[in-house]
Design an enzyme around this catalytic site. Structure first.
Site, PDB file in Angstrom:
ATOM      1  CG  HIS A 197     -50.508  30.762 -26.048  1.00 59.44           C
ATOM      2  ND1 HIS A 197     -49.600  30.803 -25.013  1.00 59.44           N
ATOM      3  CD2 HIS A 197     -50.890  32.059 -26.269  1.00 59.44           C
ATOM      4  CE1 HIS A 197     -49.434  32.058 -24.626  1.00 59.44           C
ATOM      5  NE2 HIS A 197     -50.206  32.848 -25.377  1.00 59.44           N
ATOM      6  CD  GLU A 198     -53.080  33.574 -29.070  1.00 59.80           C
ATOM      7  OE1 GLU A 198     -53.819  34.358 -28.440  1.00 59.80           O
ATOM      8  OE2 GLU A 198     -51.844  33.733 -29.146  1.00 59.80           O
ATOM      9  CG  HIS A 241     -48.954  35.980 -21.791  1.00 62.32           C
ATOM     10  ND1 HIS A 241     -48.829  37.140 -22.524  1.00 62.32           N
ATOM     11  CD2 HIS A 241     -49.401  35.041 -22.668  1.00 62.32           C
ATOM     12  CE1 HIS A 241     -49.170  36.908 -23.769  1.00 62.32           C
ATOM     13  NE2 HIS A 241     -49.522  35.650 -23.887  1.00 62.32           N
ATOM     14  CG  HIS A 257     -54.582  34.587 -24.014  1.00 64.00           C
ATOM     15  ND1 HIS A 257     -54.011  34.864 -22.792  1.00 64.00           N
ATOM     16  CD2 HIS A 257     -53.556  34.515 -24.915  1.00 64.00           C
ATOM     17  CE1 HIS A 257     -52.694  34.981 -22.940  1.00 64.00           C
ATOM     18  NE2 HIS A 257     -52.387  34.771 -24.223  1.00 64.00           N
ATOM     19  CB  CYS A 310     -49.190  35.367 -27.491  1.00 63.19           C
ATOM     20  SG  CYS A 310     -50.862  35.909 -27.111  1.00 63.19           S
TER      21      CYS A 310
END
Length: 637
Positions: free
Chosen positions: A311-312, A321, A315, A175
């Site tokens: 995952h993104e 992380h 954020h 990432c």
């Protein structure tokens, strides 16, 4: 392109014909590694010369000489040069060796610059040193601390050096969001793995808009994947996600290549896969995917869009992380996971921000045992623990000293002192002189008063005749068999040489005949001492992979009477071939053969230095080549 007409070898100008052509790549001899690749795992000996285009061309030393001999114009000047070249082939070998060494220095300098760039890109360096490179760092301590923080995030041993595991970690796709959102010192205390960002959404009902889709998947597939990725988070929290066509959606999703007007350009295929912005105004929550990647779904090939999107979106919701390798928010791409369920670490993080979902049960808390780091196996991993070598290895149990024999046991340390070979095992040592065994086994601390009773790990003789012993994380200096004046009896710490305090022992020490410099080895790392032998040089330690085929961890190493370097592990030894920066053979040979043992005991005659078949064959070939060249010269004259 052919090389320019004048090439300088040991101060001799040779003249070439430009008519013959030679494909150097097809002339590499068996056993030569790929050359001209400074970013490969190892640097190999090459000989480089200028092409007419001005670009450096590299080939193996032996191939270069072959090229020289095949493409000469036989002028009087050239004939003289041929004769001199025949007599001076050894200096050419020295030049080749020097070229390899300089290439290694350049390789590590460039790798240091790459390391600083990586550390700055992902938040581990926060000052002007990010632009200045390693030499511009305010202190070496800051550089080491940054590397350790990276290693801590990657869940690999925190050595503070750019070792093999660190390089492998840096080469993994990941990432693009920074791992560290603000400067943080290296800490030893245990903390929660998940990390929350400085911001979160003030509403639980979020909207998203898909601006475009990747050509790798159909529009319907992309929309379904994006919806499933959001569902990962809504299943364990009160959050809801609704797709909209409105431009004022909370989260805008885009596929783009290179520069895409957000200040964080993509780098092409590999490395950074995607990035997202934390909740907030303007670009807050926006999520971008690098369209240079090959996006797939439910496949181990390419890059799985679902895993990266989930995952993104973490954020975009306010999670940073995590160093937990099991977590979805681990920075490095973990690949496609069949039947994926959000791990406990990520659930705990999102519920810290938004609370829990009443009808959504928490997954069971995982076993707190730290998961071993997966390291790509290679030949250098033989003899290591499954999770890789650490800087504090546990030595195997030894038999009582009375039963120890250098011919049948691994050697703790070995070196040449004043033309005698000293062999150390346990609390005893043996001496082998030019005429054979000089003495029976002797207690180490009865000869060198003040050394530890249980033996030494490594030693070497300095140019000034002083002998330096290493044991654990300390070292001692002797003149003959007396400790030098004012040297502390308890020894000095390795940190006084500039070695990190985490290093608990030195495995081997040797003086390399090529440059007469001293090298210290621990595990898969090594250091070079300065010319005074009182401090390590800048930009060390480095990875032992440069010494190709040398096994790690080592038991001992030394430079013998023949000025060759020998590496020992267990009951095997490897002779190092300086010209090619590798051992002569990939497999070791019995140490008993090196020591000249007979019937399992040290021989009273001179230690039998084995003459390699490869070396003998090479000498014969060289002799024949020289005779042929001489006949050619006589014929032309």
């Amino acid at each position: 392109m052919l090389p320019s007409r004048h090439v300088r070898i040991w101060s001799i100008n040779l003249v070439y014909s430009e008519k013959p052509k030679m494909n150097i790549d097809h002339e590499r001899e068996e056993g030569d590694m790929e050359v001209c690749d400074r970013y490969s795992r190892m640097v190999v000996p090459t000989f480089c010369y200028k092409q007419t285009s001005g670009v450096d061309k590299c080939c193996s030393c032996r191939t270069y000489r072959k090229y020289v001999l095949q493409n000469m114009e036989f002028s009087f000047k050239t004939i003289v040069s041929v004769i001199l070249l025949t007599l001076l082939l050894s200096p050419v070998d020295v030049e080749c060796r020097a070229g390899a060494y300089k290439s290694a220095e350049q390789f590590y300098a460039e790798r240091g610059d790459q390391m600083v760039s990586y550390l700055a890109e992902f938040g581990y360096l926060w000052d002007a040193s990010a632009e200045a490179g390693p030499a511009g760092l305010t202190s070496m301590e800051a550089y080491v601390r940054a590397i350790k923080n990276l290693q801590k995030m990657g869940n690999i041993p925190e050595t503070g050096v750019v070792d093999r595991r660190t390089i492998e970690l840096m080469q993994k796709p990941r990432c693009g969001v920074k791992d560290v959102t603000k400067p943080a010192p290296l800490t030893r205390h245990r903390r929660k793995r998940y990390v929350t960002a400085p911001s979160k959404w003030e509403t639980n009902h979020l909207t998203y808009r898909i601006d475009n889709v990747t050509p790798d998947l159909s529009s319907d597939n992309v929309r379904r994947i994006i919806s499933d990725a959001f569902k990962v988070w809504s299943d364990v929290s009160p959050l809801t996600f609704t797709e909209t066509i409105n431009a004022d959606a909370h989260i805008l999703i885009q596929f783009a290549k290179g520069y895409h007007h957000d200040g964080y350009p993509f780098d092409g295929k590999g490395s950074v896969l995607a990035h997202a912005f934390f909740p907030g105004d303007d670009r807050g929550g926006d999520t971008h995917f690098d369209d240079a990647e090959t996006w797939t779904f439910n496949s181990s090939e390419g890059v799985d869009l679902f895993m990266v999107a989930a995952h993104e979106f973490g954020h975009a919701l306010g999670l940073a992380h995590s160093s937990n390798t099991e977590a979805l928010m681990y920075p490095w791409y973990q690949g496609y996971v069949d039947g994926f369920k959000l791990p406990y670490d990520d659930v705990a993080g999102i519920q810290t921000l938004y609370g829990s979902k009443r009808d959504g049960p928490l997954p069971p808390r995982p076993d707190p045992t730290r998961r071993p780091t997966v390291v790509t196996p290679d030949d250098r991993d033989q003899g290591r623990d499954r999770d890789g070598y650490t800087v504090n290895p546990r030595p195997p149990p030894r038999e009582p000293d009375d039963d120890i024999n250098p011919c049948t046991h691994s050697i703790d340390a070995i070196t040449v002192i004043r033309k005698e070979v000293f062999i150390f095992i346990g609390s005893k040592f043996w001496r082998l002189g030019i005429n054979g065994i000089s003495s029976s086994p002797t207690k180490i601390n009865q000869f060198w008063y003040g050394l530890p009773e249980d033996g030494v790990d490594a030693l070497y003789e300095r140019e000034d005749g002083k002998i330096v012993f290493f044991k654990g994380n300390r070292f001692w200096m002797f003149s003959s068999n007396h400790m030098v004046s004012n040297f502390p009896k308890e020894g000095r710490s390795l940190t006084e040489l500039g070695i990190d305090k985490e290093v608990k022992k030195i495995d081997a020490v040797f003086v390399w005949a090529y440059n007469k410099r001293t090298y210290l080895v621990t595990g898969d790392m090594y250091w070079k001492l300065n010319s005074k032998d009182d401090y390590i040089e800048y930009d060390y330690p480095r990875d032992m992979s440069i010494w190709r085929n040398v096994p790690v961890p080592l038991d001992s190493a030394f430079q013998h009477w023949d000025e060759k370097t020998y590496f020992l592990q267990g009951d095997q030894f490897w002779e190092f071939y300086d010209n090619k920066m590798r051992t002569r053979k990939k497999t070791g040979k019995p140490t008993a053969k090196l020591l000249g043992c007979r019937n399992g005991k040290l021989n009273s005659n001179l230690m039998a230095l084995e003459k390699q078949d490869e070396s003998s064959a090479s000498n014969v070939q060289l002799l024949i080549s020289n005779l042929v060249m001489l006949l050619i010269c006589i014929h032309v004259l």
